[in-house]
Motif scaffolding. Structure first.
Motif, PDB file in Angstrom:
ATOM      1  N   ASN A  53       0.685  -3.911  -0.071  1.00  0.00           N
ATOM      2  CA  ASN A  53       1.920  -3.588   0.628  1.00  0.00           C
ATOM      3  C   ASN A  53       3.155  -4.033  -0.153  1.00  0.00           C
ATOM      4  O   ASN A  53       3.219  -5.170  -0.632  1.00  0.00           O
ATOM      5  CB  ASN A  53       1.925  -4.264   2.003  1.00  0.00           C
ATOM      6  CG  ASN A  53       0.833  -3.713   2.900  1.00  0.00           C
ATOM      7  OD1 ASN A  53       0.837  -2.537   3.238  1.00  0.00           O
ATOM      8  ND2 ASN A  53      -0.116  -4.565   3.267  1.00  0.00           N
TER       9      ASN A  53
ATOM     10  N   SER B 280     -10.966   2.654   2.814  1.00  0.00           N
ATOM     11  CA  SER B 280     -10.837   1.757   3.963  1.00  0.00           C
ATOM     12  C   SER B 280     -10.508   2.557   5.217  1.00  0.00           C
ATOM     13  O   SER B 280      -9.947   3.643   5.151  1.00  0.00           O
ATOM     14  CB  SER B 280      -9.741   0.717   3.705  1.00  0.00           C
ATOM     15  OG  SER B 280      -8.476   1.345   3.574  1.00  0.00           O
TER      16      SER B 280
ATOM     17  N   SER C 255       0.515   1.979  -7.144  1.00  0.00           N
ATOM     18  CA  SER C 255       0.314   3.158  -6.314  1.00  0.00           C
ATOM     19  C   SER C 255      -1.120   3.663  -6.428  1.00  0.00           C
ATOM     20  O   SER C 255      -1.760   4.013  -5.413  1.00  0.00           O
ATOM     21  CB  SER C 255       1.291   4.260  -6.722  1.00  0.00           C
ATOM     22  OG  SER C 255       1.072   5.431  -5.967  1.00  0.00           O
TER      23      SER C 255
ATOM     24  N   SER D 187      -7.077   2.715  -0.017  1.00  0.00           N
ATOM     25  CA  SER D 187      -6.852   3.392   1.256  1.00  0.00           C
ATOM     26  C   SER D 187      -7.836   4.524   1.493  1.00  0.00           C
ATOM     27  O   SER D 187      -8.229   4.810   2.623  1.00  0.00           O
ATOM     28  CB  SER D 187      -5.420   3.925   1.327  1.00  0.00           C
ATOM     29  OG  SER D 187      -4.477   2.872   1.268  1.00  0.00           O
TER      30      SER D 187
ATOM     31  N   GLN E 216      -4.292  -0.617   5.106  1.00  0.00           N
ATOM     32  CA  GLN E 216      -3.654  -0.527   3.795  1.00  0.00           C
ATOM     33  C   GLN E 216      -3.374  -1.946   3.336  1.00  0.00           C
ATOM     34  O   GLN E 216      -2.639  -2.676   3.971  1.00  0.00           O
ATOM     35  CB  GLN E 216      -2.347   0.265   3.867  1.00  0.00           C
ATOM     36  CG  GLN E 216      -1.606   0.324   2.527  1.00  0.00           C
ATOM     37  CD  GLN E 216      -0.427   1.274   2.551  1.00  0.00           C
ATOM     38  OE1 GLN E 216      -0.585   2.463   2.779  1.00  0.00           O
ATOM     39  NE2 GLN E 216       0.766   0.738   2.341  1.00  0.00           N
ATOM     40  N   TYR E 217      -3.986  -2.347   2.251  1.00  0.00           N
ATOM     41  CA  TYR E 217      -3.947  -3.740   1.831  1.00  0.00           C
ATOM     42  C   TYR E 217      -2.823  -4.068   0.857  1.00  0.00           C
ATOM     43  O   TYR E 217      -2.289  -5.172   0.870  1.00  0.00           O
ATOM     44  CB  TYR E 217      -5.292  -4.125   1.199  1.00  0.00           C
ATOM     45  CG  TYR E 217      -6.438  -4.166   2.190  1.00  0.00           C
ATOM     46  CD1 TYR E 217      -6.697  -5.311   2.937  1.00  0.00           C
ATOM     47  CD2 TYR E 217      -7.263  -3.060   2.375  1.00  0.00           C
ATOM     48  CE1 TYR E 217      -7.737  -5.363   3.838  1.00  0.00           C
ATOM     49  CE2 TYR E 217      -8.313  -3.096   3.276  1.00  0.00           C
ATOM     50  CZ  TYR E 217      -8.558  -4.245   4.010  1.00  0.00           C
ATOM     51  OH  TYR E 217      -9.590  -4.277   4.907  1.00  0.00           O
TER      52      TYR E 217
ATOM     53  N   ARG F 209      -3.365   1.249  -4.537  1.00  0.00           N
ATOM     54  CA  ARG F 209      -3.188   1.415  -3.090  1.00  0.00           C
ATOM     55  C   ARG F 209      -3.905   2.672  -2.597  1.00  0.00           C
ATOM     56  O   ARG F 209      -4.599   2.655  -1.576  1.00  0.00           O
ATOM     57  CB  ARG F 209      -1.696   1.495  -2.775  1.00  0.00           C
ATOM     58  CG  ARG F 209      -1.376   1.625  -1.292  1.00  0.00           C
ATOM     59  CD  ARG F 209       0.112   1.765  -1.070  1.00  0.00           C
ATOM     60  NE  ARG F 209       0.844   0.588  -1.504  1.00  0.00           N
ATOM     61  CZ  ARG F 209       1.687   0.564  -2.528  1.00  0.00           C
ATOM     62  NH1 ARG F 209       1.894   1.671  -3.253  1.00  0.00           N
ATOM     63  NH2 ARG F 209       2.313  -0.538  -2.847  1.00  0.00           N
ATOM     64  N   THR F 210      -3.756   3.767  -3.335  1.00  0.00           N
ATOM     65  CA  THR F 210      -4.375   5.033  -2.941  1.00  0.00           C
ATOM     66  C   THR F 210      -5.900   4.937  -2.955  1.00  0.00           C
ATOM     67  O   THR F 210      -6.579   5.420  -2.027  1.00  0.00           O
ATOM     68  CB  THR F 210      -3.927   6.159  -3.887  1.00  0.00           C
ATOM     69  OG1 THR F 210      -2.501   6.301  -3.796  1.00  0.00           O
ATOM     70  CG2 THR F 210      -4.583   7.479  -3.512  1.00  0.00           C
TER      71      THR F 210
END
Length: 225
Positions: A215, A208, A198, A205, A212-213, A201-202
């Motif tokens: 997944n 970018s 998480s 994101s 969202q890469y 991802r945050t």
């Protein structure tokens, strides 16, 4: 295939000699009895694994570990008499790949050595840079760029990204990711992995644009696409 090279850093003669005796038949082994000689040996040789005692004369094992981590991701297996959980957590967060508390079982030590060597070989950089979309990871300098902006990641998040970006579109089971990066069983570790994923991802994101890469594939695992 070349023989793996291991540095034993241990000031206790009996333990150091025992380790050398059990490792030498299978590996190339170097020895150091303190932090200064350990860092010297590290600079002199191309190592595949460091077995590091924490209680060393002069420079303590923790300082040796931090110094190594400034320039290298060589696997480090720590030997310690410390059993306090918080101290162990700090040790792992500072860059140790695994640990054994003294006294230890030789068969367990050999098994952990094999695991670390296998994992180190699995993520050995083939190319300096891995790029997918607008994300670039430098495996030598440990720098990450997202849409041209520098992203600083802690060790575990970097290792997760390194695996994912090297195999875009491939779905990794969570247990597979955790056991590769942490070097231990996935049992009761789902929350730890989810937090790191998480966070990764945050952070990506946030830099970018409309992408969202990292997944999650419900019920299966995680992929980078």
């Amino acid at each position: 295939m070349a023989t793996a090279t291991i540095l034993i850093v241990e000031d206790h003669d009996d333990i150091r000699i025992l380790l050398k005796d059990v490792l030498t038949p299978e590996y190339t082994v170097f020895e150091a009895v303190d932090g200064v000689s350990a860092l010297s040996k590290f600079r002199e040789h191309q190592l595949d694994l460091v077995i590091l005692d924490l209680m060393l004369p002069g420079i303590m094992g923790e300082s040796v570990l931090k110094t190594l981590r400034k320039t290298s991701q060589v696997p480090v297996l720590v030997l310690t008499a410390i059993q306090e959980k918080q101290k162990i957590v700090e040790l792992l967060e500072n860059g140790a790949n695994d640990y054994l508390t003294k006294p230890f079982d030789i068969d367990e030590l050999l098994a952990r050595v094999r695991v670390q060597l296998r994992q180190g070989q699995a993520i050995q950089p083939q190319d300096e840079r891995l790029t997918y979309g607008k994300v670039t990871l430098n495996q030598v300098t440990h720098e990450v760029l997202v849409d041209g902006q520098t992203l600083t990641l802690p060790k575990k998040e970097f290792a997760l990204l390194q695996i994912l970006i090297a195999h875009p579109h491939q779905v990794f089971q969570k247990a597979q990711l955790y056991e590769t990066v942490w070097g231990e069983s996935y049992i009761n570790a789902e929350n730890t992995l989810n937090v790191h994923l998480s966070n990764l991802r945050t952070k990506i994101s946030a830099l970018s644009t409309n992408a969202q890469y990292v997944n999650s594939i419900w019920g299966i695992g995680v992929r980078f696409d």
